[in-house]
Design a protein around this motif. Structure first.
Motif, short mmCIF file in Angstrom:
data_model
loop_
_atom_site.label_atom_id
_atom_site.label_comp_id
_atom_site.label_asym_id
_atom_site.label_seq_id
_atom_site.Cartn_x
_atom_site.Cartn_y
_atom_site.Cartn_z
N GLY A 29 -8.50 -42.67 -32.53
CA GLY A 29 -8.40 -43.63 -31.43
C GLY A 29 -9.24 -44.88 -31.66
N ILE A 30 -10.45 -44.71 -32.18
CA ILE A 30 -11.33 -45.86 -32.45
C ILE A 30 -10.72 -46.75 -33.53
N ALA A 31 -10.16 -46.13 -34.57
CA ALA A 31 -9.53 -46.91 -35.64
C ALA A 31 -8.34 -47.71 -35.10
N ALA A 32 -7.53 -47.06 -34.27
CA ALA A 32 -6.37 -47.75 -33.67
C ALA A 32 -6.82 -48.85 -32.72
N TRP A 33 -7.88 -48.58 -31.95
CA TRP A 33 -8.42 -49.58 -31.03
C TRP A 33 -8.96 -50.79 -31.77
N GLY A 34 -9.65 -50.54 -32.89
CA GLY A 34 -10.23 -51.63 -33.68
C GLY A 34 -9.17 -52.56 -34.24
N ILE A 35 -8.10 -51.98 -34.75
CA ILE A 35 -7.04 -52.83 -35.32
C ILE A 35 -6.18 -53.44 -34.22
N GLY A 36 -6.07 -52.76 -33.09
CA GLY A 36 -5.27 -53.28 -31.98
C GLY A 36 -5.90 -54.51 -31.34
N PHE A 37 -7.23 -54.54 -31.27
CA PHE A 37 -7.94 -55.66 -30.67
C PHE A 37 -8.36 -56.71 -31.69
N ALA A 49 -10.18 -44.14 -42.06
CA ALA A 49 -10.63 -43.54 -40.79
C ALA A 49 -9.56 -42.64 -40.20
N ILE A 50 -8.32 -43.09 -40.21
CA ILE A 50 -7.22 -42.29 -39.67
C ILE A 50 -6.97 -41.05 -40.52
N ALA A 51 -7.06 -41.21 -41.86
CA ALA A 51 -6.86 -40.07 -42.76
C ALA A 51 -7.92 -39.00 -42.55
N VAL A 52 -9.17 -39.42 -42.37
CA VAL A 52 -10.26 -38.46 -42.10
C VAL A 52 -10.03 -37.78 -40.76
N GLY A 53 -9.59 -38.55 -39.76
CA GLY A 53 -9.31 -37.97 -38.45
C GLY A 53 -8.19 -36.94 -38.50
N ILE A 54 -7.12 -37.25 -39.22
CA ILE A 54 -6.00 -36.32 -39.35
C ILE A 54 -6.41 -35.07 -40.11
N PHE A 55 -7.20 -35.26 -41.19
CA PHE A 55 -7.69 -34.11 -41.98
C PHE A 55 -8.54 -33.19 -41.11
#
Length: 203
Positions: A29-37, A49-55
């Protein structure tokens, strides 16, 4: 039933994996928020960040299913993966805490020279240009570059790098100890029998 029993081990393992699930979703969520804003434009940083979160989410899912079903194979693989993650994370956390100012500066400069998109994010957000010196012939994303009044980014980054590394190292150490706790709980839980089930059934 005492906490050393089957039910308590199961509940503790489920709670630990629910914690990992929440952390993984927070990281994504933080990674998506960072790129979204528009705070982060580097897809490499967001991708990691997303890969680590999914793992982490997949590991937690395996542990949760294994704990609920008392599945020996899933619990075994979960225990091995968690042990490997513990070794890597503990090593990285200790390295973060052990870096001195000179090593931090060298590491930051190497990272600065190898990441173009992240460098633009830093220049725009910190309103600075260049790492050690400002080159007017190069492009800069900072607002101050138009007025030729930019300071270099190195002093600003180095001011916070030590604090960030200590924070990251401390958080990493905390979660590494929860991982070794998870390994121990899994090992104990695999060798316990459910007293409510058929006493002869183990799998």
């Amino acid at each position: 039933m005492v906490c050393g029993g089957f039910t308590c081990s199961k509940n503790c393992l489920c709670a630990l994996n629910l914690l990992y699930t929440l952390v993984s979703l927070l990281l994504i969520g933080i990674a998506a928020w960072g790129i979204g804003f528009g705070l982060i434009s580097s897809f490499r940083v967001v991708g990691v960040a997303i890969a680590v979160g999914i793992f982490l989410f997949l590991i937690a899912l395996v542990g949760l299913i294994g704990a609920v079903k008392h599945h020996q194979v899933l619990l075994f693989f979960y225990m091995i993966i968690l042990l490997l993650v513990f070794i890597v994370q503990f090593s990285v956390s200790c390295a973060c805490l052990a870096l001195n100012k000179e090593q931090q500066s060298q590491l930051l400069e190497v990272g600065w020279n190898n990441t173009n998109s992240a460098r633009q994010d830093i220049e725009r957000n910190l309103n600075c240009c260049g790492f050690r010196n400002v080159n007017s012939n190069e492009t800069c994303s900072a607002a101050c570059f138009k007025n030729d009044q930019c300071s270099t980014c190195a002093p600003i980054i180095e001011e916070y790098s030590g604090m960030v590394l200590r924070f990251v190292g401390g958080i990493g150490l905390f979660f590494s100890f929860t991982e070794i706790l998870g390994v121990w709980l899994t090992y104990r839980y695999r060798n316990q029998k459910d007293s409510r089930a058929n006493p002869s059934a183990f799998l």
